[in-house]
Write a protein that holds these residues in place. Structure first.
Motif, PDB file in Angstrom:
ATOM      1  N   THR A 109      43.698  39.289 185.943  1.00  0.00           N
ATOM      2  CA  THR A 109      42.924  39.512 187.169  1.00  0.00           C
ATOM      3  C   THR A 109      42.049  40.748 187.056  1.00  0.00           C
ATOM      4  OG1 THR A 109      44.673  38.472 188.489  1.00  0.00           O
ATOM      5  CG2 THR A 109      43.079  39.864 189.654  1.00  0.00           C
ATOM      6  N   ALA A 110      42.626  41.825 186.494  1.00  0.00           N
ATOM      7  CA  ALA A 110      41.869  43.067 186.338  1.00  0.00           C
ATOM      8  C   ALA A 110      40.705  42.878 185.373  1.00  0.00           C
ATOM      9  CB  ALA A 110      42.784  44.184 185.855  1.00  0.00           C
ATOM     10  N   ARG A 111      40.937  42.141 184.298  1.00  0.00           N
ATOM     11  CA  ARG A 111      39.866  41.886 183.329  1.00  0.00           C
ATOM     12  C   ARG A 111      38.744  41.076 183.964  1.00  0.00           C
ATOM     13  NH1 ARG A 111      40.879  42.979 178.009  1.00  0.00           N
ATOM     14  NH2 ARG A 111      43.019  43.555 177.505  1.00  0.00           N
ATOM     15  N   LEU A 112      39.121  40.036 184.706  1.00  0.00           N
ATOM     16  CA  LEU A 112      38.118  39.192 185.345  1.00  0.00           C
ATOM     17  C   LEU A 112      37.316  39.989 186.364  1.00  0.00           C
ATOM     18  CD1 LEU A 112      36.830  36.448 185.860  1.00  0.00           C
ATOM     19  CD2 LEU A 112      38.678  35.954 187.476  1.00  0.00           C
ATOM     20  N   GLY A 113      38.015  40.773 187.192  1.00  0.00           N
ATOM     21  CA  GLY A 113      37.326  41.562 188.211  1.00  0.00           C
ATOM     22  C   GLY A 113      36.377  42.579 187.607  1.00  0.00           C
ATOM     23  N   SER A 114      36.832  43.281 186.570  1.00  0.00           N
ATOM     24  CA  SER A 114      35.996  44.296 185.923  1.00  0.00           C
ATOM     25  C   SER A 114      34.790  43.656 185.249  1.00  0.00           C
ATOM     26  CB  SER A 114      36.818  45.077 184.896  1.00  0.00           C
ATOM     27  OG  SER A 114      37.916  45.726 185.514  1.00  0.00           O
ATOM     28  N   THR A 115      34.996  42.497 184.640  1.00  0.00           N
ATOM     29  CA  THR A 115      33.898  41.808 183.975  1.00  0.00           C
ATOM     30  C   THR A 115      32.846  41.349 184.976  1.00  0.00           C
ATOM     31  OG1 THR A 115      35.388  41.034 182.224  1.00  0.00           O
ATOM     32  CG2 THR A 115      33.293  39.867 182.490  1.00  0.00           C
ATOM     33  N   VAL A 116      33.297  40.785 186.089  1.00  0.00           N
ATOM     34  CA  VAL A 116      32.362  40.322 187.123  1.00  0.00           C
ATOM     35  C   VAL A 116      31.561  41.489 187.691  1.00  0.00           C
ATOM     36  CG1 VAL A 116      32.195  39.326 189.433  1.00  0.00           C
ATOM     37  CG2 VAL A 116      33.700  38.275 187.737  1.00  0.00           C
ATOM     38  N   ILE A 117      32.251  42.594 187.974  1.00  0.00           N
ATOM     39  CA  ILE A 117      31.559  43.768 188.534  1.00  0.00           C
ATOM     40  C   ILE A 117      30.545  44.318 187.538  1.00  0.00           C
ATOM     41  CG2 ILE A 117      31.857  46.144 189.322  1.00  0.00           C
ATOM     42  CD1 ILE A 117      34.567  45.326 190.467  1.00  0.00           C
ATOM     43  N   SER A 118      30.945  44.433 186.279  1.00  0.00           N
ATOM     44  CA  SER A 118      30.042  44.985 185.258  1.00  0.00           C
ATOM     45  C   SER A 118      28.769  44.156 185.124  1.00  0.00           C
ATOM     46  CB  SER A 118      30.759  45.057 183.907  1.00  0.00           C
ATOM     47  OG  SER A 118      31.788  46.019 183.924  1.00  0.00           O
ATOM     48  N   TRP A 119      28.933  42.843 185.008  1.00  0.00           N
ATOM     49  CA  TRP A 119      27.758  41.995 184.826  1.00  0.00           C
ATOM     50  C   TRP A 119      26.914  41.887 186.096  1.00  0.00           C
ATOM     51  CZ3 TRP A 119      25.468  40.966 180.553  1.00  0.00           C
ATOM     52  CH2 TRP A 119      26.186  40.938 179.363  1.00  0.00           C
ATOM     53  N   PRO A 129      30.787  54.832 191.495  1.00  0.00           N
ATOM     54  CA  PRO A 129      32.258  54.948 191.503  1.00  0.00           C
ATOM     55  C   PRO A 129      32.932  54.029 190.483  1.00  0.00           C
ATOM     56  CG  PRO A 129      31.522  53.697 193.415  1.00  0.00           C
ATOM     57  CD  PRO A 129      30.286  54.239 192.754  1.00  0.00           C
ATOM     58  N   PHE A 130      32.281  52.921 190.123  1.00  0.00           N
ATOM     59  CA  PHE A 130      32.891  51.979 189.188  1.00  0.00           C
ATOM     60  C   PHE A 130      33.107  52.614 187.819  1.00  0.00           C
ATOM     61  CE2 PHE A 130      32.147  48.745 185.835  1.00  0.00           C
ATOM     62  CZ  PHE A 130      33.295  47.989 186.014  1.00  0.00           C
ATOM     63  N   ILE A 131      32.114  53.318 187.303  1.00  0.00           N
ATOM     64  CA  ILE A 131      32.219  53.922 185.981  1.00  0.00           C
ATOM     65  C   ILE A 131      33.337  54.968 185.954  1.00  0.00           C
ATOM     66  CG2 ILE A 131      31.042  55.289 184.232  1.00  0.00           C
ATOM     67  CD1 ILE A 131      30.079  52.381 184.483  1.00  0.00           C
ATOM     68  N   ILE A 132      33.389  55.823 186.953  1.00  0.00           N
ATOM     69  CA  ILE A 132      34.426  56.859 186.992  1.00  0.00           C
ATOM     70  C   ILE A 132      35.805  56.225 187.115  1.00  0.00           C
ATOM     71  CG2 ILE A 132      35.305  58.847 188.261  1.00  0.00           C
ATOM     72  CD1 ILE A 132      32.737  59.356 186.689  1.00  0.00           C
ATOM     73  N   THR A 184      26.226  51.898 180.347  1.00  0.00           N
ATOM     74  CA  THR A 184      27.559  52.328 180.766  1.00  0.00           C
ATOM     75  C   THR A 184      28.414  51.170 181.279  1.00  0.00           C
ATOM     76  OG1 THR A 184      26.568  52.948 182.897  1.00  0.00           O
ATOM     77  CG2 THR A 184      26.896  54.702 181.279  1.00  0.00           C
ATOM     78  N   SER A 185      27.812  50.242 182.004  1.00  0.00           N
ATOM     79  CA  SER A 185      28.572  49.097 182.524  1.00  0.00           C
ATOM     80  C   SER A 185      29.076  48.224 181.375  1.00  0.00           C
ATOM     81  CB  SER A 185      27.702  48.260 183.472  1.00  0.00           C
ATOM     82  OG  SER A 185      27.316  49.011 184.606  1.00  0.00           O
ATOM     83  N   TYR A 186      28.232  47.976 180.391  1.00  0.00           N
ATOM     84  CA  TYR A 186      28.643  47.183 179.232  1.00  0.00           C
ATOM     85  C   TYR A 186      29.677  47.936 178.399  1.00  0.00           C
ATOM     86  CZ  TYR A 186      28.202  44.098 175.191  1.00  0.00           C
ATOM     87  OH  TYR A 186      28.449  43.211 174.173  1.00  0.00           O
ATOM     88  N   LEU A 187      29.530  49.255 178.325  1.00  0.00           N
ATOM     89  CA  LEU A 187      30.480  50.078 177.572  1.00  0.00           C
ATOM     90  C   LEU A 187      31.878  49.988 178.163  1.00  0.00           C
ATOM     91  CD1 LEU A 187      31.080  52.166 175.362  1.00  0.00           C
ATOM     92  CD2 LEU A 187      30.358  53.956 176.969  1.00  0.00           C
ATOM     93  N   MET A 188      31.983  49.896 179.484  1.00  0.00           N
ATOM     94  CA  MET A 188      33.293  49.764 180.109  1.00  0.00           C
ATOM     95  C   MET A 188      33.973  48.472 179.668  1.00  0.00           C
ATOM     96  SD  MET A 188      33.640  52.542 181.705  1.00  0.00           S
ATOM     97  CE  MET A 188      32.502  53.354 180.558  1.00  0.00           C
ATOM     98  N   LEU A 189      33.197  47.425 179.445  1.00  0.00           N
ATOM     99  CA  LEU A 189      33.769  46.172 178.951  1.00  0.00           C
ATOM    100  C   LEU A 189      34.267  46.344 177.518  1.00  0.00           C
ATOM    101  CD1 LEU A 189      31.194  43.530 180.276  1.00  0.00           C
ATOM    102  CD2 LEU A 189      33.365  44.253 181.299  1.00  0.00           C
ATOM    103  N   LYS A 190      33.559  47.109 176.713  1.00  0.00           N
ATOM    104  CA  LYS A 190      34.004  47.376 175.348  1.00  0.00           C
ATOM    105  C   LYS A 190      35.324  48.143 175.357  1.00  0.00           C
ATOM    106  CE  LYS A 190      31.976  46.697 172.115  1.00  0.00           C
ATOM    107  NZ  LYS A 190      31.996  45.517 171.195  1.00  0.00           N
ATOM    108  N   GLY A 191      35.407  49.156 176.224  1.00  0.00           N
ATOM    109  CA  GLY A 191      36.644  49.923 176.314  1.00  0.00           C
ATOM    110  C   GLY A 191      37.795  49.067 176.802  1.00  0.00           C
ATOM    111  N   MET A 192      37.542  48.243 177.802  1.00  0.00           N
ATOM    112  CA  MET A 192      38.589  47.386 178.349  1.00  0.00           C
ATOM    113  C   MET A 192      39.095  46.399 177.302  1.00  0.00           C
ATOM    114  SD  MET A 192      38.419  44.885 181.700  1.00  0.00           S
ATOM    115  CE  MET A 192      37.192  43.821 180.904  1.00  0.00           C
TER     116      MET A 192
END
Length: 228
Positions: free
Chosen positions: A154-164, A60-63, A137-145
């Motif tokens: 907050t959104a950046r920190l949360g997304s980064t923590v989840i991705s890694w 669900p994270f990627i979508i 795909t998880s690393y790619l989401m960080l590139k897009g963000m």
């Protein structure tokens, strides 16, 4: 109403992901010459069943991330989705010519976490490992963000923590090894840079649009007062 519906149609391009994933199942077998990239460092990493939670959250994270990119920055959404599709194709080509596997622990314990691990093991055979699609795909989401300026801290920190956390989880549930992670990151970096460059070049080749109002305006006549 029609304009709103038409504006959401590009979201249907997300259906390309499950279509491409059909090839993952086809290639996920050990009928060819299978290699192992396990190193001594991988053997020292313990099996931690709790990491199956972020591993499963990946779906669900990627979508969710792609939908957020669609809402925040349409250009970044297209770039990220195109990179994702090209990355999947790249991974499948590698799986076909260079199939790898990872040894899994034998699960004898009971409990919700162990049960979830057993479910993943039963539905996903131990092949198609290098490079890791979870990591790519998880690393790619960080590139897009990183290309979106309107993300809160907050959104950046949360997304980064989840991705890694998802990336690291692939090691602790014994689905991947270190080289699989490196491969996934390299694929994301290279393809995202290539797609970005291609889009920039394509945009430069398109001539600037001329406003209809300017295109049909008659040539201005000199003012009579200027000849006085």
């Amino acid at each position: 109403m029609k304009n709103k519906i038409a504006g959401l149609l590009p979201l249907l391009w997300l259906l390309a992901i499950p279509v491409l994933n059909l090839f993952y199942t086809i290639l996920n077998h050990g009928e060819t010459n299978v290699r192992s990239l396990v190193t001594g460092l991988d053997e020292r990493i313990p099996f931690v069943p709790a990491f199956i939670i972020p591993y499963v959250i990946w779906y669900p994270f990627i979508i969710t991330m792609l939908i957020v990119l669609f809402l925040k920055n349409r250009r970044t959404y297209y770039r990220t989705l195109l990179t994702l599709c090209l990355g999947l194709i790249t991974c499948y080509i590698i799986y076909y010519f260079y199939q790898t596997t990872v040894g899994r622990p034998i699960i004898t314990e009971n409990g919700p976490l162990y049960g979830l691990v057993k479910l993943i093991y039963a539905t996903d055979r131990p092949y198609n490992c290098f490079p890791s699609i979870h990591v790519f795909t998880s690393y790619l989401m960080l590139k897009g963000m990183s290309d979106c300026a309107n993300w809160s801290r907050t959104a950046r920190l949360g997304s980064t923590v989840i991705s890694w956390t998802i990336i690291v989880s692939t090691l602790f549930v014994k689905q991947h090894v270190w080289l699989d992670i490196v491969g996934g990151i390299v694929v994301a970096e290279v393809l995202y840079a290539v797609v970005r460059k291609w889009i920039i070049i394509s945009e430069k080749r398109i001539p600037p649009a001329i406003s209809p109002s300017e295109d049909h305006l008659p040539a201005s006549r000199p003012s009579r007062s200027s000849h006085r």
